[in-house]
Motif scaffolding. Structure first.
Motif: not given
Ligand code: BT5
Length: 341
Positions: A105-107, A129, A133-135, A138-139, A141, A200, A203-204, A225, A238
């Motif tokens: 994950s780049t984060n 990746q 990571k999502g918020r 969550r994952q 893609e 969407k 995402g951030m 994307n 989602r």
């Protein structure tokens, strides 16, 4: 594997990394002793070891040769950082650009680098990746070759309780870059999803490290994307998702998009530092997909339904509910319900 392009304004830590790599290259695959590295760089043996460890995390294959020293076995081979920084018109963002072919994950990498003292404006980019990571756990893609996954290190001179104001920086910058490079008309769904034609596209994930009195660092995680195709999206998302290529009906070049994104981030961040939250808030409101719309809230504030009136000084969503009161929603997800109560 990665490429790395520290720009002249890079700090001492990254300079030492670069000098270590130069010394390895001077020896052409030979062993360089820890003692020689320490002497030539004028740092302790422990510091040398720490820099070698960082370079390994960045994708450099460095072998420890017992009682002799270290040998550089292979270097990352993507040229993207040099391509991105060529002609990049920024003052802060992109002070150093690091690219991975694949990373978890780049984060995660950006947080590690920030803790080791990486300079403000350092950008970590990955082609794919393995644990995007999502918020809220969550994952995200993150298939290779098609999208952008990037994290930017900021060290804003603000008190931690003002940091939520910067939540909107990356969404506004992504929307501006989309408009500039594709001609599409993006909109932002609170807090930070970027939509094109209601689906969407980005995402951030912002993550902060702070003490009571100051922000140590802020990581802006950005996933866009770009050229992802319909069959690459999982069925159980989602929220309906899309890519810039699907919406524009043509392939979008990644490098010019990334450059436009970093330039927008740079000018929005500099304006925030000079003029405060006002211009950023206005830009967010102008791009908002939810202003005046009826939304329902899930997560924190679960079950609330109301008309969006705006965002406040702390980035909270202001909702006018059916009974006339205004609720502040600090976190969670919103879903659009209709056009008015
Ligand atoms: C987000 O979370 O939208 C934040 C995504 C941040 C990703 C970037 S990539 C670079 C940096 N490094 C990281 O590790 N992360 C950041 P959230 O609002 O929780 O949305 C996640 C949900 O969106 C998932 O549960 C899926 O349903 C859906 N989703 C997953 N991948 C997607 C994709 N590529 N495009 C659209 N929707 C996706």
């Amino acid at each position: 594997m990665i490429g790395e392009q520290p720009r002249p304004s890079g700090n001492g830590t990254r300079d030492i990394d670069r000098k270590i790599l130069e010394l390895f290259r001077d020896r052409e695959g030979g062993v360089v002793s820890g003692e020689a590295l320490s002497r030539l760089l004028n740092v302790s043996r422990t510091a040398v070891w720490k820099h070698i460890k960082t370079l390994k995390t960045l994708g450099y294959d460095i072998e420890a040769v017992p009682s002799q020293g270290y040998r550089l076995v292979s270097s990352p081979d993507i040229l993207i950082p040099a391509d991105i920084s060529a002609g990049l018109a920024t003052a802060i963002i992109g002070s150093s650009i690091i690219c991975f072919r694949e990373t978890e994950s780049t984060n995660i990498i950006a947080s590690r680098l920030a803790e080791e003292g990486a300079s403000e404006g350092t950008v970590v980019i990955a082609d794919s990746q393995t644990r995007g990571k999502g918020r809220l756990g969550r994952q995200w893609e993150s298939p290779p070759g098609v999208n952008l996954y990037c994290s930017v290190i900021l060290r804003p001179p603000i008190l931690p309780f003002h940091a939520p104001q910067l939540t909107f920086l990356s969404a506004v910058a992504v929307a501006e870059a989309i408009e500039k490079t594709t001609g599409l008309s993006p909109a932002i769904k609170w807090p930070n999803d970027v939509l094109v034609n209601g689906c969407k596209v980005a995402g951030m994930l912002n993550e902060m490290s702070a003490e009571t009195e100051r922000v140590e660092h802020l990581i802006l995680g950005i996933g866009v994307n770009i050229n992802m195709m319909r069959d690459q999206f999982p069925a159980d998302l989602r929220y309906p998702a899309t890519s810039l290529a699907i919406e524009a009906g043509r392939e979008i070049e990644r490098i010019p998009f990334i450059r436009a994104l970093l330039e927008s981030l740079d000018s929005l961040y500099r304006s925030y530092c000079a003029e405060g939250y006002g211009p950023l808030r206005e830009a967010w409101l102008a791009l908002s997909a939810v202003m005046g719309r009826v939304v329902s809230v899930s997560g924190q504030g679960e079950g609330l339904v109301g008309t969006v009136e705006g965002i406040d000084e702390n980035g909270a969503l202001l909702l006018r509910c059916a009974d006339g009161r205004t609720e502040r929603v600090l976190a969670g997800d919103v879903t659009m319900v209709g056009n008015g109560l």
